[in-house]
Design a protein around this motif. Structure first.
Motif, PDB file in Angstrom:
ATOM      1  N   UNK A  79       3.972  -1.321 -14.480  1.00 30.14           N
ATOM      2  CA  UNK A  79       3.269  -0.102 -14.076  1.00 30.14           C
ATOM      3  C   UNK A  79       4.302   0.910 -13.585  1.00 30.14           C
ATOM      4  N   UNK A  80       4.862   1.727 -14.490  1.00 34.24           N
ATOM      5  CA  UNK A  80       5.926   2.647 -14.070  1.00 34.24           C
ATOM      6  C   UNK A  80       5.446   3.766 -13.169  1.00 34.24           C
ATOM      7  N   UNK A  81       4.157   4.162 -13.271  1.00 31.15           N
ATOM      8  CA  UNK A  81       3.642   5.205 -12.388  1.00 31.15           C
ATOM      9  C   UNK A  81       2.139   5.105 -12.259  1.00 31.15           C
ATOM     10  N   UNK A  82       1.677   5.413 -11.062  1.00 32.37           N
ATOM     11  CA  UNK A  82       0.257   5.590 -10.806  1.00 32.37           C
ATOM     12  C   UNK A  82       0.136   6.555  -9.627  1.00 32.37           C
ATOM     13  N   UNK A  83      -0.961   7.286  -9.554  1.00 32.92           N
ATOM     14  CA  UNK A  83      -1.160   8.295  -8.508  1.00 32.92           C
ATOM     15  C   UNK A  83      -0.987   7.720  -7.101  1.00 32.92           C
ATOM     16  N   UNK A  84      -0.439   8.516  -6.182  1.00 28.41           N
ATOM     17  CA  UNK A  84      -0.325   8.062  -4.794  1.00 28.41           C
ATOM     18  C   UNK A  84      -1.670   7.748  -4.141  1.00 28.41           C
ATOM     19  N   UNK A  85      -2.763   8.255  -4.710  1.00 22.08           N
ATOM     20  CA  UNK A  85      -4.082   7.986  -4.146  1.00 22.08           C
ATOM     21  C   UNK A  85      -4.516   6.535  -4.348  1.00 22.08           C
ATOM     22  N   UNK A  86      -3.863   5.824  -5.255  1.00 27.20           N
ATOM     23  CA  UNK A  86      -4.246   4.450  -5.575  1.00 27.20           C
ATOM     24  C   UNK A  86      -3.514   3.455  -4.677  1.00 27.20           C
ATOM     25  N   UNK A  87      -4.156   2.330  -4.453  1.00 20.95           N
ATOM     26  CA  UNK A  87      -3.504   1.219  -3.753  1.00 20.95           C
ATOM     27  C   UNK A  87      -2.937   0.272  -4.798  1.00 20.95           C
ATOM     28  N   UNK A  88      -1.645  -0.020  -4.696  1.00 17.23           N
ATOM     29  CA  UNK A  88      -1.004  -0.957  -5.619  1.00 17.23           C
ATOM     30  C   UNK A  88      -0.162  -1.946  -4.818  1.00 17.23           C
ATOM     31  N   UNK A  89       0.165  -3.062  -5.443  1.00 19.50           N
ATOM     32  CA  UNK A  89       0.830  -4.161  -4.751  1.00 19.50           C
ATOM     33  C   UNK A  89       2.153  -3.755  -4.110  1.00 19.50           C
ATOM     34  N   UNK A  90       3.042  -3.109  -4.899  1.00 18.27           N
ATOM     35  CA  UNK A  90       4.382  -2.841  -4.372  1.00 18.27           C
ATOM     36  C   UNK A  90       4.353  -1.794  -3.262  1.00 18.27           C
ATOM     37  N   UNK A  91       3.443  -0.839  -3.369  1.00 20.99           N
ATOM     38  CA  UNK A  91       3.346   0.213  -2.347  1.00 20.99           C
ATOM     39  C   UNK A  91       2.858  -0.375  -1.028  1.00 20.99           C
ATOM     40  N   UNK A  92       1.877  -1.248  -1.108  1.00 21.81           N
ATOM     41  CA  UNK A  92       1.360  -1.894   0.099  1.00 21.81           C
ATOM     42  C   UNK A  92       2.403  -2.824   0.713  1.00 21.81           C
ATOM     43  N   UNK A  93       3.078  -3.587  -0.158  1.00 19.65           N
ATOM     44  CA  UNK A  93       4.016  -4.596   0.343  1.00 19.65           C
ATOM     45  C   UNK A  93       5.240  -3.979   0.999  1.00 19.65           C
ATOM     46  N   UNK A  94       5.828  -2.957   0.375  1.00 18.90           N
ATOM     47  CA  UNK A  94       7.041  -2.392   0.962  1.00 18.90           C
ATOM     48  C   UNK A  94       6.722  -1.669   2.265  1.00 18.90           C
ATOM     49  N   UNK A  95       5.548  -1.050   2.362  1.00 14.60           N
ATOM     50  CA  UNK A  95       5.171  -0.403   3.619  1.00 14.60           C
ATOM     51  C   UNK A  95       5.072  -1.429   4.740  1.00 14.60           C
ATOM     52  N   UNK A  96       4.461  -2.568   4.456  1.00 13.10           N
ATOM     53  CA  UNK A  96       4.365  -3.637   5.465  1.00 13.10           C
ATOM     54  C   UNK A  96       5.750  -4.135   5.866  1.00 13.10           C
ATOM     55  N   UNK A  97       6.640  -4.299   4.889  1.00 13.37           N
ATOM     56  CA  UNK A  97       7.995  -4.783   5.178  1.00 13.37           C
ATOM     57  C   UNK A  97       8.758  -3.797   6.048  1.00 13.37           C
ATOM     58  N   UNK A  98       8.548  -2.504   5.826  1.00 15.52           N
ATOM     59  CA  UNK A  98       9.213  -1.479   6.635  1.00 15.52           C
ATOM     60  C   UNK A  98       8.701  -1.513   8.068  1.00 15.52           C
ATOM     61  N   UNK A  99       7.387  -1.596   8.231  1.00 16.73           N
ATOM     62  CA  UNK A  99       6.813  -1.652   9.575  1.00 16.73           C
ATOM     63  C   UNK A  99       7.288  -2.908  10.313  1.00 16.73           C
TER      64      UNK A  99
END
Length: 444
Positions: A79-99
């Motif tokens: 999945x090279x791109x999807x709108x920021x409005x969507x929830x996707x695995x890598x976006x959720x996971x990296x945010x958790x790792x940063x926090x």
């Protein structure tokens, strides 16, 4: 389409079709780079260079890391791109790792592509949350080259954006070495600069200031390390007057100082942290703003008027997950602190040996050598904002000719190698610096 391979053709086309940053174009002769690995890169003639600035202080894990490259490839296929409005695995996971590695008070992440965008959005968030319009930042700072970030910037690269946006206020750094006062100790300097900052807050209107934005450790403008108690003092002022404390960790974050974030060295919790660079180490772009739980809660009921097409880009997020994994797997945060002790010892030896070295400043693998004409007066080797005889480019050229790549700013040479550097590599590279400083001694 066939890719260019001839170094001369690459260079000529670069000059013909590219506009190069921060440069008059006519006399440029850009170095053609063909490959990179670890702490090294090679030019079109096969010459190898130590990357002693981690390019733009972003290649913390070095060049060519296979795990990060594989993560990018895998995400590109999935999945090279999807709108920021969507929830996707890598976006959720990296945010958790940063926090998970951020200070304990942090709650959520707003993603950008780079550090300048991160600072732009931190300004907007501070204004939205506080309802105030003034933003404080320091003179010896660089926060990016977009219009808002350039107005936030204090050093001469802001000039082309002036007259600028109303409400951007500058204050003086605790730059003790070049201060007009000779302080008895760090605590005395801290007391002086905090008193001046408090006075300026009162003059500007305590209920008018949305944020104080500052690099936790000043980067390109001299590697200035805050004196004892300074960061806590700024935190206390922000708390007293209801001002957001925003720490720019674009350069100093992600292990560079021997902690996940430079602010961790001072046991202070800011309201926001801006980041980029070391989250993906340049393999693909990613940046962002980490906000406190209190700020995150504010936007439960209030609209967040921030948005970017490429916010939380899937390939950047995938690279971020892999990069954070590399930091942990190779124990790079602790290694940066350990190698930083060796680098500090080497820098102190250079200061003792070379009359041209006025001061060395270092924390982890983040350091600067300040060059002077006169140690007694601290007179810089070039005046601030001016180098008519191109002395610093000459020094940089002497280093490059010996295979030592870094950059200079004003009268300082930056030293910030990849965190993966070995003791031998560090010693061998700094032996080149020793040779060049001997020539600089002769120049002055």
């Amino acid at each position: 389409m066939k890719r260019l391979t001839d170094p001369q053709e690459i260079m000529e086309k670069s000059k013909k079709y590219n506009l190069h940053s921060w440069s008059a174009q006519k006399k440029l002769s850009p170095k053609v780079i063909t490959r990179a690995e670890g702490i090294y890169f090679w030019d079109g003639d096969g010459k190898r260079y130590y990357d002693m600035s981690s390019q733009l202080v972003n290649m913390n894990i070095g060049h060519g890391n296979k795990k990060v490259i594989a993560a990018i490839q895998e995400q590109a296929e999935k999945l090279p791109f999807i709108s920021p409005a969507c929830a996707i695995d890598v976006r959720s996971q990296v945010a958790e790792m940063i926090i998970d590695v951020a200070p304990d008070n942090m709650g959520k992440v707003f993603f950008t592509l780079a550090g300048a965008e991160a600072n732009e959005n931190a300004i907007k968030i501070a204004k939205m949350v506080t309802g105030r319009h003034k933003i404080f930042s320091r003179y010896r700072s660089y926060h990016g080259a977009t219009y808002g970030a350039a107005n936030l910037t204090g050093e001469p690269r802001r000039y082309t954006c002036e007259p600028g946006i109303p409400g951007f206020i500058k204050f003086f750094d605790p730059y003790i070495y070049q201060a007009p006062i000779r302080f008895e100790n760090e605590e005395a300097a801290t007391a002086y600069y905090l008193a001046r900052l408090r006075e300026q807050i009162l003059y500007e209107g305590r209920d008018q200031i949305a944020a104080i934005v500052l690099e936790s450790v000043t980067g390109s403008n001299g590697g200035i390390i805050p004196p004892k108690g300074y960061m806590q003092g700024v935190r206390d002022l922000c708390t007293e007057f209801g001002i957001m404390m925003v720490c720019d960790e674009v350069m100093a974050g992600w292990g560079r100082t021997g902690e996940w974030f430079a602010i961790d060295n001072y046991h202070v919790q800011p309201d926001m942290i801006t980041f980029a660079k070391g989250i993906t180490c340049g393999y693909v772009p990613l940046g962002g703003v980490i906000v406190s739980r209190e700020i995150a809660d504010h936007f439960d009921e209030n609209v967040l008027y921030c948005g970017l097409t490429y916010s939380g880009h899937p390939m950047g997020c995938a690279a971020g997950i892999a990069t954070l994994g590399v930091y942990k797997e190779l124990n790079l945060i602790a290694r940066a602190k350990e190698r930083g002790v060796l680098l500090g010892n080497i820098l102190e030896d250079l200061r003792e040996k070379h009359p041209c070295v006025g001061e060395v400043r270092y924390i982890g693998l983040f350091s600067a050598i300040e060059l002077v004409k006169d140690r007694a007066t601290h007179e810089p080797i070039v005046p601030y904002g001016s180098d008519p005889h191109k002395i610093m480019p000459r020094i940089l050229g002497m280093l490059m000719a010996r295979g030592f790549s870094t950059y200079t700013h004003e009268n300082c040479i930056m030293i910030a190698p990849p965190l993966i550097i070995t003791e031998k590599e560090l010693k061998d590279a700094m032996a080149i610096m020793d040779e060049v400083l001997t020539e600089v001694d002769a120049m002055i």
